[in-house]
Design a protein around this motif. Structure first.
Motif, short mmCIF file in Angstrom:
data_model
loop_
_atom_site.label_atom_id
_atom_site.label_comp_id
_atom_site.label_asym_id
_atom_site.label_seq_id
_atom_site.Cartn_x
_atom_site.Cartn_y
_atom_site.Cartn_z
N LYS A 94 0.94 -1.39 0.26
CA LYS A 94 -0.27 -0.13 -0.11
C LYS A 94 0.98 1.23 -0.09
CE LYS A 94 -4.25 -2.20 2.58
NZ LYS A 94 -4.26 -1.68 2.99
N LYS A 95 1.64 0.81 0.99
CA LYS A 95 2.53 2.48 0.99
C LYS A 95 3.50 2.87 -0.40
CE LYS A 95 5.01 2.37 5.65
NZ LYS A 95 5.65 2.23 6.37
N THR A 96 3.85 1.22 -1.32
CA THR A 96 4.59 1.92 -2.31
C THR A 96 3.29 2.61 -3.77
OG1 THR A 96 5.28 -0.60 -2.66
CG2 THR A 96 5.25 0.91 -4.37
N MET A 97 2.17 1.50 -3.42
CA MET A 97 0.83 2.17 -4.06
C MET A 97 0.93 3.58 -4.03
SD MET A 97 -0.54 0.95 -6.01
CE MET A 97 -2.19 1.73 -6.68
N ILE A 98 1.20 4.24 -2.77
CA ILE A 98 0.27 5.34 -2.33
C ILE A 98 1.56 6.44 -2.53
CG2 ILE A 98 1.08 7.10 -0.40
CD1 ILE A 98 -1.19 5.14 0.66
N LYS A 99 3.16 5.77 -2.87
CA LYS A 99 4.06 6.97 -3.35
C LYS A 99 4.06 6.80 -4.95
CE LYS A 99 7.70 4.76 -0.92
NZ LYS A 99 9.04 3.83 -1.16
N GLU A 100 3.27 5.99 -5.22
CA GLU A 100 3.18 5.38 -7.12
C GLU A 100 2.62 7.51 -7.87
OE1 GLU A 100 5.37 4.98 -9.18
OE2 GLU A 100 6.43 4.29 -7.82
N ILE A 101 1.17 6.91 -6.59
CA ILE A 101 0.37 7.72 -6.92
C ILE A 101 0.93 9.23 -6.70
CG2 ILE A 101 -2.35 8.61 -6.32
CD1 ILE A 101 -2.47 5.95 -6.07
N ILE A 102 1.10 9.33 -5.68
CA ILE A 102 1.62 10.60 -4.93
C ILE A 102 2.66 11.36 -6.49
CG2 ILE A 102 2.99 12.19 -3.69
CD1 ILE A 102 1.74 10.28 -1.79
N HIS A 103 3.15 10.76 -7.12
CA HIS A 103 4.51 10.74 -7.57
C HIS A 103 4.31 11.38 -9.32
CE1 HIS A 103 7.51 9.02 -5.15
NE2 HIS A 103 7.55 10.19 -4.97
N LEU A 104 2.97 10.48 -9.67
CA LEU A 104 2.14 10.73 -10.69
C LEU A 104 2.00 11.88 -10.88
CD1 LEU A 104 1.51 8.71 -12.67
CD2 LEU A 104 -0.48 7.91 -11.93
#
Ligand code: C2E
Ligand code: CA
Ligand code: CA
Ligand code: CA
Length: 279
Positions: A215-225
């Motif tokens: 989940k942390k990875t997903m969140i990071k990816e979405i923020i970066h996106l």
């Protein structure tokens, strides 16, 4: 049915999905609920991570039924959508939230972004566009302070049409937030073409993230996106300081969730505006 608590209502609506007659009952209860003004809006603060300022509010509908007590939208929005009742309900929510925001402005509170939820049906059939145009024509709308939350899944059926509708809405001055982001199937290429202002990280990613590296990875990816596409980024469902800390560390702009405040009545929201939390 008892007056308070979700238990009885949950049982009641579970029956509804089984028995058509019960669905008809709920449908007529929804109609009379509209007529008898049983609906109200609660408001949840949208908070800037940098300084904890309340920068917006999300309007969330509540139904105070004389017999069933407080009915949450999960129990009736789906049926309202199926039956078309979402049109008058959605129109009512837009008008009410906008009027409330104007009242707060006139009381001298700083300008707030007011976010309302737009159902797929209101989006597709042009209902939301017409409601906005009507409010504008009546001189009753400051579109710059209105945000429309549309879900990623509402966009999917017809991409080209969605882009057209989003452009029309933005041309009126409203901003667009892509709600429940991450739960649909949007590809990068597709997101790049969608004229939206903000991504809203779905609460399913935020919930229990601290014990879930994926989940942390997903969140990071979405923020970066979001940052790469020059979009605003807000996380919903933030319940702990640890969750907020992670979001802050990775550059998330805004958040909303029980950690700051549950959705509250207009008068309680005013109290929050007067005496904001500092965490
Ligand atoms: P949503 O737009 O994804 O709204 C977020 C939901 O999460 C809200 O539930 C909110 O009360 C809840 N929530 C906020 N912070 C937290 C938190 O920290 N933890 C947890 N566990 N939950 C949190 P609510 O108010 O029951 O609304 C449910 C859904 O009903 C909304 O989901 C939205 O899809 C729909 N809805 C609500 N009001 C309207 C409306 O006026 N029109 C339409 N079309 N849909 C609405
Ligand atoms: Ca929402
Ligand atoms: Ca959401
Ligand atoms: Ca949701």
């Amino acid at each position: 049915a008892k007056a308070a608590g979700g238990g009885t209502v949950r049982f009641y609506t579970r029956d509804l999905s089984v028995f058509a007659a019960e669905r008809v009952k709920l449908e007529s209860a929804l109609w009379s609920g509209l007529e008898r003004s049983e609906f109200s809006l609660f408001y949840q603060p949208q908070v800037r991570v940098r300084d904890n300022a309340i920068v917006g509010a999300e309007a969330l509908i509540r139904w105070q039924h004389p017999e069933f007590g407080m009915v949450y939208p999960a129990r009736f929005i789906g049926l309202a959508e199926e039956t078309g009742l979402i049109r008058p309900i959605g129109e009512w929510a837009l008008v009410t939230a906008n009027a409330q925001n104007r009242v707060w402005r006139s009381q001298g509170f700083p300008e707030l972004r007011m976010a309302i939820n737009v159902s797929t049906r209101q989006f597709r059939d042009g209902g939301i566009l017409h409601s906005l145009q009507a409010l504008l024509a009546a001189g009753e709308l400051d579109p710059g302070s209105l945000e429309l939350e549309v879900t990623e899944s509402s966009m999917m059926d017809d991409m080209e049409e969605s882009i057209g509708i989003l452009n029309d809405l933005r041309a009126l001055g409203a901003s667009i937030s892509l709600d429940d982001f991450g739960t649909g199937y949007s590809s990068l290429a597709y997101l790049r073409r969608l004229p939206v202002d903000r991504l809203k990280i779905d609460q399913s990613f935020v919930h229990d993230m601290e014990s879930d590296p994926q989940k942390k990875t997903m969140i990071k990816e979405i923020i970066h996106l979001a940052l790469a596409f020059n979009l605003g980024i807000i996380a919903e469902g933030v319940e702990t300081s640890g969750e907020l800390g992670f979001l802050a560390e990775h550059g998330c702009h805004e958040y909303q969730g029980y950690f700051y405040s549950r959705p509250v009545s207009a008068s309680e929201f005013e109290r929050l505006l007067r005496a904001p939390r500092t965490n």
